[in-house]
Design a protein around this motif. Structure first.
Motif, PDB file in Angstrom:
ATOM      1  N   GLU A  38      44.520  40.644  31.457  1.00 23.22           N
ATOM      2  CA  GLU A  38      45.178  40.405  32.737  1.00 23.22           C
ATOM      3  C   GLU A  38      45.646  41.717  33.345  1.00 23.22           C
ATOM      4  OE1 GLU A  38      46.675  38.587  36.084  1.00 23.22           O
ATOM      5  OE2 GLU A  38      45.286  37.841  34.555  1.00 23.22           O
ATOM      6  N   GLY A  39      46.058  42.662  32.506  1.00 24.25           N
ATOM      7  CA  GLY A  39      46.476  43.968  33.011  1.00 24.25           C
ATOM      8  C   GLY A  39      45.346  44.696  33.701  1.00 24.25           C
ATOM      9  N   TYR A  40      44.151  44.641  33.121  1.00 29.48           N
ATOM     10  CA  TYR A  40      42.990  45.286  33.742  1.00 29.48           C
ATOM     11  C   TYR A  40      42.683  44.636  35.093  1.00 29.48           C
ATOM     12  CZ  TYR A  40      42.162  46.940  28.947  1.00 29.48           C
ATOM     13  OH  TYR A  40      42.284  47.503  27.699  1.00 29.48           O
ATOM     14  N   ARG A  41      42.869  43.329  35.160  1.00 28.11           N
ATOM     15  CA  ARG A  41      42.608  42.624  36.417  1.00 28.11           C
ATOM     16  C   ARG A  41      43.595  43.077  37.498  1.00 28.11           C
ATOM     17  NH1 ARG A  41      43.087  37.634  34.675  1.00 28.11           N
ATOM     18  NH2 ARG A  41      40.856  37.350  34.321  1.00 28.11           N
ATOM     19  N   LYS A  42      44.876  43.156  37.135  1.00 24.34           N
ATOM     20  CA  LYS A  42      45.889  43.576  38.105  1.00 24.34           C
ATOM     21  C   LYS A  42      45.663  45.019  38.545  1.00 24.34           C
ATOM     22  CE  LYS A  42      49.680  40.611  36.465  1.00 24.34           C
ATOM     23  NZ  LYS A  42      51.015  40.625  35.803  1.00 24.34           N
ATOM     24  N   ALA A  43      45.357  45.898  37.583  1.00 22.75           N
ATOM     25  CA  ALA A  43      45.188  47.316  37.906  1.00 22.75           C
ATOM     26  C   ALA A  43      43.991  47.541  38.805  1.00 22.75           C
ATOM     27  CB  ALA A  43      45.041  48.119  36.614  1.00 22.75           C
ATOM     28  N   THR A  44      42.901  46.844  38.525  1.00 22.15           N
ATOM     29  CA  THR A  44      41.694  47.019  39.339  1.00 22.15           C
ATOM     30  C   THR A  44      41.873  46.407  40.722  1.00 22.15           C
ATOM     31  OG1 THR A  44      40.361  46.975  37.308  1.00 22.15           O
ATOM     32  CG2 THR A  44      39.202  46.634  39.400  1.00 22.15           C
ATOM     33  N   THR A  45      42.531  45.261  40.784  1.00 18.47           N
ATOM     34  CA  THR A  45      42.804  44.637  42.082  1.00 18.47           C
ATOM     35  C   THR A  45      43.649  45.554  42.951  1.00 18.47           C
ATOM     36  OG1 THR A  45      42.676  42.411  41.140  1.00 18.47           O
ATOM     37  CG2 THR A  45      43.881  42.647  43.214  1.00 18.47           C
ATOM     38  N   ALA A  46      44.601  46.269  42.331  1.00 14.75           N
ATOM     39  CA  ALA A  46      45.478  47.176  43.080  1.00 14.75           C
ATOM     40  C   ALA A  46      44.698  48.300  43.743  1.00 14.75           C
ATOM     41  CB  ALA A  46      46.535  47.752  42.154  1.00 14.75           C
ATOM     42  N   LEU A  47      43.591  48.718  43.146  1.00 17.21           N
ATOM     43  CA  LEU A  47      42.790  49.802  43.724  1.00 17.21           C
ATOM     44  C   LEU A  47      42.085  49.386  45.003  1.00 17.21           C
ATOM     45  CD1 LEU A  47      41.013  51.472  40.658  1.00 17.21           C
ATOM     46  CD2 LEU A  47      43.026  52.271  41.916  1.00 17.21           C
ATOM     47  N   PHE A  48      41.879  48.083  45.153  1.00 13.27           N
ATOM     48  CA  PHE A  48      41.119  47.589  46.301  1.00 13.27           C
ATOM     49  C   PHE A  48      41.998  46.786  47.255  1.00 13.27           C
ATOM     50  CE2 PHE A  48      38.036  48.385  42.998  1.00 13.27           C
ATOM     51  CZ  PHE A  48      36.958  48.933  43.671  1.00 13.27           C
ATOM     52  N   ASP A  49      43.301  47.057  47.198  1.00 12.71           N
ATOM     53  CA  ASP A  49      44.247  46.371  48.084  1.00 12.71           C
ATOM     54  C   ASP A  49      44.098  44.860  48.031  1.00 12.71           C
ATOM     55  OD1 ASP A  49      45.357  48.790  48.975  1.00 12.71           O
ATOM     56  OD2 ASP A  49      43.740  49.040  50.435  1.00 12.71           O
ATOM     57  N   GLY A  50      43.863  44.347  46.805  1.00 16.21           N
ATOM     58  CA  GLY A  50      43.809  42.903  46.621  1.00 16.21           C
ATOM     59  C   GLY A  50      42.440  42.288  46.773  1.00 16.21           C
ATOM     60  N   SER A  51      41.419  43.065  47.133  1.00 19.48           N
ATOM     61  CA  SER A  51      40.079  42.512  47.326  1.00 19.48           C
ATOM     62  C   SER A  51      39.052  43.315  46.532  1.00 19.48           C
ATOM     63  CB  SER A  51      39.710  42.519  48.818  1.00 19.48           C
ATOM     64  OG  SER A  51      40.610  41.735  49.562  1.00 19.48           O
ATOM     65  N   PRO A  52      39.080  43.215  45.202  1.00 22.03           N
ATOM     66  CA  PRO A  52      38.166  43.982  44.360  1.00 22.03           C
ATOM     67  C   PRO A  52      36.760  43.394  44.389  1.00 22.03           C
ATOM     68  CG  PRO A  52      39.400  42.474  43.008  1.00 22.03           C
ATOM     69  CD  PRO A  52      39.958  42.345  44.395  1.00 22.03           C
ATOM     70  N   PRO A  53      35.776  44.111  43.852  1.00 15.53           N
ATOM     71  CA  PRO A  53      34.437  43.547  43.715  1.00 15.53           C
ATOM     72  C   PRO A  53      34.467  42.410  42.703  1.00 15.53           C
ATOM     73  CG  PRO A  53      34.595  45.664  42.602  1.00 15.53           C
ATOM     74  CD  PRO A  53      35.844  45.500  43.398  1.00 15.53           C
ATOM     75  N   PRO A  54      33.397  41.648  42.561  1.00 11.99           N
ATOM     76  CA  PRO A  54      33.390  40.537  41.604  1.00 11.99           C
ATOM     77  C   PRO A  54      33.830  40.992  40.212  1.00 11.99           C
ATOM     78  CG  PRO A  54      31.420  40.468  42.964  1.00 11.99           C
ATOM     79  CD  PRO A  54      32.114  41.763  43.284  1.00 11.99           C
ATOM     80  N   GLU A  55      34.649  40.167  39.564  1.00  9.49           N
ATOM     81  CA  GLU A  55      35.206  40.567  38.275  1.00  9.49           C
ATOM     82  C   GLU A  55      34.125  40.840  37.233  1.00  9.49           C
ATOM     83  OE1 GLU A  55      38.383  38.911  34.964  1.00  9.49           O
ATOM     84  OE2 GLU A  55      38.728  38.575  37.105  1.00  9.49           O
ATOM     85  N   ALA A  56      33.083  40.041  37.222  1.00  7.67           N
ATOM     86  CA  ALA A  56      32.008  40.251  36.251  1.00  7.67           C
ATOM     87  C   ALA A  56      31.403  41.646  36.403  1.00  7.67           C
ATOM     88  CB  ALA A  56      30.932  39.186  36.424  1.00  7.67           C
ATOM     89  N   GLU A  57      31.368  42.116  37.641  1.00  8.89           N
ATOM     90  CA  GLU A  57      30.775  43.430  37.924  1.00  8.89           C
ATOM     91  C   GLU A  57      31.654  44.559  37.398  1.00  8.89           C
ATOM     92  OE1 GLU A  57      29.932  45.965  41.966  1.00  8.89           O
ATOM     93  OE2 GLU A  57      29.254  43.872  41.911  1.00  8.89           O
ATOM     94  N   TRP A  58      32.953  44.538  37.747  1.00  8.94           N
ATOM     95  CA  TRP A  58      33.786  45.658  37.305  1.00  8.94           C
ATOM     96  C   TRP A  58      34.115  45.578  35.818  1.00  8.94           C
ATOM     97  CZ3 TRP A  58      38.413  44.586  35.112  1.00  8.94           C
ATOM     98  CH2 TRP A  58      39.151  43.482  35.539  1.00  8.94           C
TER      99      TRP A  58
END
Length: 226
Positions: A67-87
């Motif tokens: 969950e931490g990785y999800r929050k950290a990556t989402t923060a880089l994209f201002d809440g709209s990251p690429p598909p989770e499977a991709e990152w």
């Protein structure tokens, strides 16, 4: 005869080199930055968000790295990251490239297993990640039982972590020993639970340590009573 009938290993900083984990994070964010033209401070932002995730827990309550990785990556994209499977695939690939065992750790686990004693893992980690690391280093088959904070719901030095490991073994705590790199969590926590403790490295040394070592290759000798 051996001095101990069970040996419990921490993972991060004991079996796995922590520096190599951090290198994987940096490589992951570097590739994200190249792929999506992120700002130069992307790594600092990612690490800050991940740190906030873990620091936000109450007491020994566990918060998953997943969950931490999800929050950290989402923060880089201002809440709209690429598909989770991709990152996540990018994160796993970066980790595969960088993650290394602590010097002598693989030999230590295999050496202890060859003594015929119970080999356990007690680690503040996600369960799938623990098994992935053991498999990656070729030692999962040498480990009899794994206790993770994700499964227990709490981190060391919470007694429930050691109680779970001892229950899986089924032996007497006085006949077991914990190998750890942090004094409060691994050494004092284990001793308070009735185990002996092998302190690996200066951050683990202290008055409650039963043994102090500087090289993981020393562990089988300690178990043999040398």
């Amino acid at each position: 005869m051996t001095r101990y009938d069970a040996v419990f290993f921490d993972l991060g900083g004991v079996v796995v080199e922590l520096k190599s984990i951090r290198e994987g994070y940096a490589l992951f964010v570097e590739r994200l930055t190249e792929e999506y033209d992120l700002p130069e401070d992307a790594l600092d932002r990612w690490k800050s968000a991940l740190g906030a995730h873990f620091k936000g827990r109450e007491g020994t309550e566990y918060r998953t790295a997943r969950e931490g990785y999800r929050k950290a990556t989402t923060a880089l994209f201002d809440g709209s990251p690429p598909p989770e499977a991709e990152w996540r695939a990018m994160l796993e690939a970066a980790s595969d490239e960088t993650t290394r065992p602590e010097p002598g750790a693989v030999e230590a686990v295999r050496g202890v297993a060859e003594l015929g004693v119970h080999v356990g893992v007690v680690s503040d980690i996600d369960t799938a990640e623990a098994h992935d690391l053991l498999d990656r280093f070729g030692i999962e088959g040498h480990v009899d039982a794994v206790t993770t904070s994700e499964a227990v719901g709490h981190t060391k030095p919470d007694a429930r972590m050691y109680e779970d490991a001892l229950a899986k073994w089924g032996g007497d705590a006085a006949d077991g020993v914990m190998v750890g790199d942090r004094y409060d969590h691994d050494v004092a926590g284990a001793v308070d639970a009735g185990l002996d403790a092998i302190a690996y490295g200066p951050d683990a040394y202290g008055p409650k340590a039963t043994h102090e070592i500087a090289d993981m290759r020393e562990v089988p000798g300690v178990v043999r009573g040398e």
